[in-house]
Motif scaffolding. Structure first.
Motif, PDB file in Angstrom:
ATOM      1  N   GLY A  64      46.161  -9.464 -24.731  1.00  0.00           N
ATOM      2  CA  GLY A  64      44.778  -9.950 -24.797  1.00  0.00           C
ATOM      3  C   GLY A  64      44.672 -11.446 -24.549  1.00  0.00           C
ATOM      4  O   GLY A  64      45.665 -12.159 -24.377  1.00  0.00           O
ATOM      5  N   TYR A  65      43.427 -11.887 -24.549  1.00  0.00           N
ATOM      6  CA  TYR A  65      43.090 -13.264 -24.184  1.00  0.00           C
ATOM      7  C   TYR A  65      43.812 -14.299 -25.060  1.00  0.00           C
ATOM      8  O   TYR A  65      44.247 -15.337 -24.574  1.00  0.00           O
ATOM      9  CB  TYR A  65      41.572 -13.422 -24.330  1.00  0.00           C
ATOM     10  CG  TYR A  65      40.984 -14.563 -23.565  1.00  0.00           C
ATOM     11  CD1 TYR A  65      40.973 -14.554 -22.177  1.00  0.00           C
ATOM     12  CD2 TYR A  65      40.405 -15.639 -24.219  1.00  0.00           C
ATOM     13  CE1 TYR A  65      40.416 -15.599 -21.466  1.00  0.00           C
ATOM     14  CE2 TYR A  65      39.850 -16.686 -23.512  1.00  0.00           C
ATOM     15  CZ  TYR A  65      39.853 -16.665 -22.132  1.00  0.00           C
ATOM     16  OH  TYR A  65      39.304 -17.690 -21.444  1.00  0.00           O
ATOM     17  N   GLY A  66      43.932 -13.998 -26.333  1.00  0.00           N
ATOM     18  CA  GLY A  66      44.550 -14.966 -27.256  1.00  0.00           C
ATOM     19  C   GLY A  66      45.917 -14.522 -27.732  1.00  0.00           C
ATOM     20  O   GLY A  66      46.352 -14.891 -28.831  1.00  0.00           O
ATOM     21  N   SER A  67      46.607 -13.754 -26.919  1.00  0.00           N
ATOM     22  CA  SER A  67      47.885 -13.166 -27.352  1.00  0.00           C
ATOM     23  C   SER A  67      48.919 -14.220 -27.754  1.00  0.00           C
ATOM     24  O   SER A  67      49.759 -13.971 -28.615  1.00  0.00           O
ATOM     25  CB  SER A  67      48.452 -12.267 -26.265  1.00  0.00           C
ATOM     26  OG  SER A  67      48.489 -12.971 -25.046  1.00  0.00           O
ATOM     27  N   GLU A  68      48.842 -15.391 -27.135  1.00  0.00           N
ATOM     28  CA  GLU A  68      49.812 -16.440 -27.446  1.00  0.00           C
ATOM     29  C   GLU A  68      49.656 -16.948 -28.887  1.00  0.00           C
ATOM     30  O   GLU A  68      50.519 -17.653 -29.408  1.00  0.00           O
ATOM     31  CB  GLU A  68      49.662 -17.620 -26.478  1.00  0.00           C
ATOM     32  CG  GLU A  68      49.920 -17.288 -25.010  1.00  0.00           C
ATOM     33  CD  GLU A  68      51.377 -16.996 -24.704  1.00  0.00           C
ATOM     34  OE1 GLU A  68      52.228 -17.335 -25.533  1.00  0.00           O
ATOM     35  OE2 GLU A  68      51.639 -16.400 -23.637  1.00  0.00           O
ATOM     36  N   LEU A  69      48.530 -16.624 -29.514  1.00  0.00           N
ATOM     37  CA  LEU A  69      48.292 -17.087 -30.886  1.00  0.00           C
ATOM     38  C   LEU A  69      49.084 -16.278 -31.918  1.00  0.00           C
ATOM     39  O   LEU A  69      49.177 -16.677 -33.078  1.00  0.00           O
ATOM     40  CB  LEU A  69      46.797 -17.001 -31.226  1.00  0.00           C
ATOM     41  CG  LEU A  69      45.872 -17.925 -30.413  1.00  0.00           C
ATOM     42  CD1 LEU A  69      44.421 -17.565 -30.656  1.00  0.00           C
ATOM     43  CD2 LEU A  69      46.128 -19.374 -30.805  1.00  0.00           C
TER      44      LEU A  69
END
Lengths: 279, 478
Positions: A64-69
């Motif tokens: 998803g868009y914020g997977s790096e979080l």
């Protein structure tokens, strides 16, 4: 193996805990300012619902868009393979997964073995997404849960001319002030989203069953309009359609076990090669 | 003469004349050979695994650049003790080959021939000549670290060489322009495998001003084509005889061909054994075998190397044991990443991934050489040439490539397909869509990486590793 999948979308954080192909528990939390805290809370809730201790989860995969979080993710993967893996696990006949989310519409081709067979996505624009629908429902002061019923009551959906969500909002305000009914406006907004998704489906050139997932697919009116537009029945996953990508991420986290187990030792080797005299 | 060129803004890289050959011959290969002689293989295995492994496995640094690539080619510390036995003949092959460089540098007594890498060195063994395969510098040059490789490429490009050419050809020309090989007396090459090579050799002839013979490769795959090519080989022999004043020794050629047959038997068995699940053969072994075949085809040391590898692999096969303790992914891989040879041990160690079906180079598919008469030998050697790695795939219609590709997919139970794209290979990229369609039809996940197998300036090792990791994880293979 117990594994977890995180789908950090633009509007919601979804966490799914699986064992094999079975969903043990999941949670959906709205995004906010402190994303790390929200992710942590969503994970905690999913663990509570699944009755699994944190240490029992062997692998974590984020998408998803914020997977790096997701700090403790073993790997980060794009959404397409997650969708493909999830819908293939739910129904191997599916050849296309349409995920309509908060900001994006992802259309993923699914091969016969569950691998990605091409992807398409909409432009980074709120006009074809769940966020747009939220904006309109707020403008009209209509609760989100009532959108479907209201849209289905419309007899002449309003065709929105603006391509941009900001201009479309102004256009809608003008229409409300001009006396246009909320039902027609909501039906028009849903139709514009459906048309964007249907265009991607058409571009994908896929033949076979289409699965509809993502938060927007939970709106019955959207499903009806979508099926009417693509002139075919859509497969609605038996799970919550919003967690499909998280479910796929969890299945991918399981890795090899989810694909197939390796067979017998030396079975494929017929013995010895022979020196070839010619081709 | 020392060539000095501004490679980077702050440093001036200097590559001395014959630096590569001298370093390999006097330091690296002899050092390794000595270690193999003095230390038992178990000790070598332990040292490689626990002492050198961490030092060579991670990225290239200024501390490990002179040995990293060479040691990775030698197995990267992942070999078992028994397989280190094969390294003794490997060192003999490399030393024998390097003598063709060193002796003409010291004292030139015999004619020196530059030999295109798709021309059988067996013919050279039948003459009393030295031979250098300029493209082999793409392998040996990389053993001294990326500075050296990049320097050779940049020198060639600064001399006006085409950036789009195959980097193997660019390495060869770069090696010439940086004076890494002595001047030749003759050039013998072929019009296969690709037009990049075809255009490179006339350039080399232009600067060296020596006679050149180019074997004309037919497109077809039938008896007429083989006969035509056999005629070409005879003309090549006449050319060498005329320009060296020597006569071909048919007995030596026959002995070389007999050795080649023995070697090919073992290598083809090894290639076929990768069909087993789990595979008892490492892709590294097949790639090393390809490189050694390039340098020492027809040598008894090559047969010895192949025999040792084969016997060890056969034992593992009989026991149902794989090369890896746990083989988790079977990869069908196309094109050998010469500059990124670390990828092979890395995917084995990191993902338990095994390359099966051989890469473009490592897959041995060489016809038997009939040594009963001179005529039959020439016809067989024509078949050998036209069925060598790359040549069999890219010299004619796309079916030659695709038939083998589909056969590999059908026979080797791959879980995925990885194509390490090579900038200079128009054929490889030209087949891209067809390969993708085949993979799609079969349901095989495919990764096409844009890189250059010999040129690390194009794509970094880290970037390739990232792409492979994402591919494995994203498809649920790892």
């Amino acid at each position: 193996m117990i594994a977890s999948g995180f789908d950090i979308g633009t509007r919601f954080v979804k966490v799914c805990i699986v064992e094999g192909r079975n969903v043990l528990g999941y949670s959906i939390e709205e995004t906010g300012k402190d994303m790390r805290r929200i992710i942590k809370a969503a994970y905690k809730r999913a663990l509570e619902r699944s009755g699994v201790k944190k240490r029992a989860v062997e692998r974590r995969m984020a998408t998803g868009y914020g997977s790096e979080l997701v700090r403790k993710a073993d790997a980060v993967v794009p959404e397409a393979p997650c969708l493909a893996r999830a819908v293939h696990a739910l129904n191997p006949e599916i050849r296309l997964a349409v995920d309509v989310g908060g900001l994006f519409i992802n259309v993923t081709g699914v091969g016969a073995r569950g691998f990605v067979d091409g992807t398409l996505t909409n432009d980074k624009c709120a006009a074809g997404s769940g966020k747009f629908l939220e904006m309109v429902s707020e403008t009209l002061s209509v609760p989100f849960d009532s959108i479907s019923d209201m849209a289905l009551r419309s007899n002449s959906p309003y065709a929105i001319n603006s391509q941009c969500a900001v201009f479309a909002e102004s256009e809608i305000i003008s229409q409300v002030n001009g006396g246009r009914s909320g039902e027609d406006i909501l039906a028009g907004v849903l139709k514009s989203i459906v048309l964007r998704a249907a265009t991607l489906v058409e571009r994908s050139d896929a033949s076979g069953m289409v699965a509809l997932c993502g938060g927007i697919s939970k709106i019955p009116a959207f499903r009806v309009l979508f099926e009417r537009t693509i002139k075919s029945d859509a497969y609605i996953p038996p799970l919550d359609p919003q967690i499909i990508a998280a479910y796929g991420a969890a299945l991918l986290a399981e890795g090899r076990a989810a694909v197939r187990n390796k067979g017998s030792v030396g079975a494929a080797c017929p013995g010895h090669a022979r020196v070839m005299e010619s081709r | 003469m020392n060539v000095r060129i501004n490679l980077r803004a702050k440093t001036v890289f200097e590559l001395k004349e014959y630096r590569i050959v001298r370093y390999l011959y006097y330091v690296l290969i002899r050092g390794y050979y000595l270690a193999l002689l003095l230390l038992p293989y178990g000790v070598i295995s332990l040292v490689a695994r626990y002492v050198l492994h961490p030092f060579i496995f991670n990225k290239e640094t200024r501390f490990n650049k002179y040995i990293r690539s060479a040691l990775l080619w030698m197995g990267g510390g992942l070999h078992k003790a028994a397989d280190y036995r094969a390294h003794l003949p490997i060192m003999r092959i490399i030393l024998d080959y390097l003598r063709h460089h060193v002796e003409p540098i010291k004292n030139r007594k015999k004619p020196l021939i530059y030999l295109g890498w798709c021309v059988s060195p067996e013919f050279m063994r039948a003459f009393d000549v030295h031979y250098i395969i300029p493209e082999a510098f793409s392998v040996t040059g990389s053993w001294l670290g990326r500075d050296v490789s990049n320097h050779m490429l940049e020198v060639l490009e600064s001399e006006g060489g085409s950036i789009e050419s195959c980097s193997a050809s660019k390495f060869a020309a770069g090696a010439y322009f940086t004076r890494q090989m002595p001047d030749p007396d003759l050039i013998v090459t072929s019009s296969h495998p690709c037009d990049s090579g075809v255009s490179f050799y006339p350039t080399l002839q232009n600067v060296t001003r020596v006679p050149m013979y180019v074997l004309d490769t037919p497109y077809g795959d039938d008896e007429d084509s083989y006969r035509y090519f056999a005629g070409n080989l005879k003309a090549m022999i006449s050319f060498i005889e005329k320009n060296t004043g020597q006569k071909i020794d048919w007995d030596r050629l026959r002995r070389s061909c007999e050795e080649l047959n023995k070697t090919n038997f073992y290598l083809q068995e090894l290639t076929a054994m990768t069909r087993a699940i789990p595979s008892p053969v490492s892709s590294q072994q097949l790639t090393v075998a390809w490189a050694m075949k390039l340098m020492g085809s027809g040598s008894p040391h090559l047969t010895e190397m192949a025999r040792i590898m084969y016997e060890n692999a056969k034992k593992r096969l009989d026991r149902g044991q794989g090369w890896l303790r746990e083989e988790r992914i079977r990869v069908i891989w196309w094109d050998v990443p010469i500059a990124f040879v670390s990828l092979y041990p890395w995917i084995e160690k990191e993902f338990g991934a095994m390359i099966v079906g051989g890469d473009l180079m490592g897959r041995c598919n060489t016809p038997y050489v009939d040594t009963s008469s001179e005529e039959s030998m020439m016809l067989s050697l024509a078949k050998v040439h036209l069925n060598a790695s790359m040549v069999r795939n890219v010299r004619g219609t796309q079916e030659l490539f695709m038939d083998e590709f589909e056969q590999i997919i059908a026979e080797y139970s791959g879980d995925c397909f990885i194509f390490v794209g090579h900038n200079g290979c128009k054929h490889g990229w030209g087949y891209g869509r067809i390969k993708k369609d085949i993979c799609k039809r079969i349901g095989l996940p495919a990764l096409h990486m844009s890189s250059d197998y010999s040129d690390s300036r194009n794509t970094s090792e880290e970037s390739l590793k990232k792409q492979i990791s994402d591919f494995f994880i994203g498809n649920g293979l790892a």
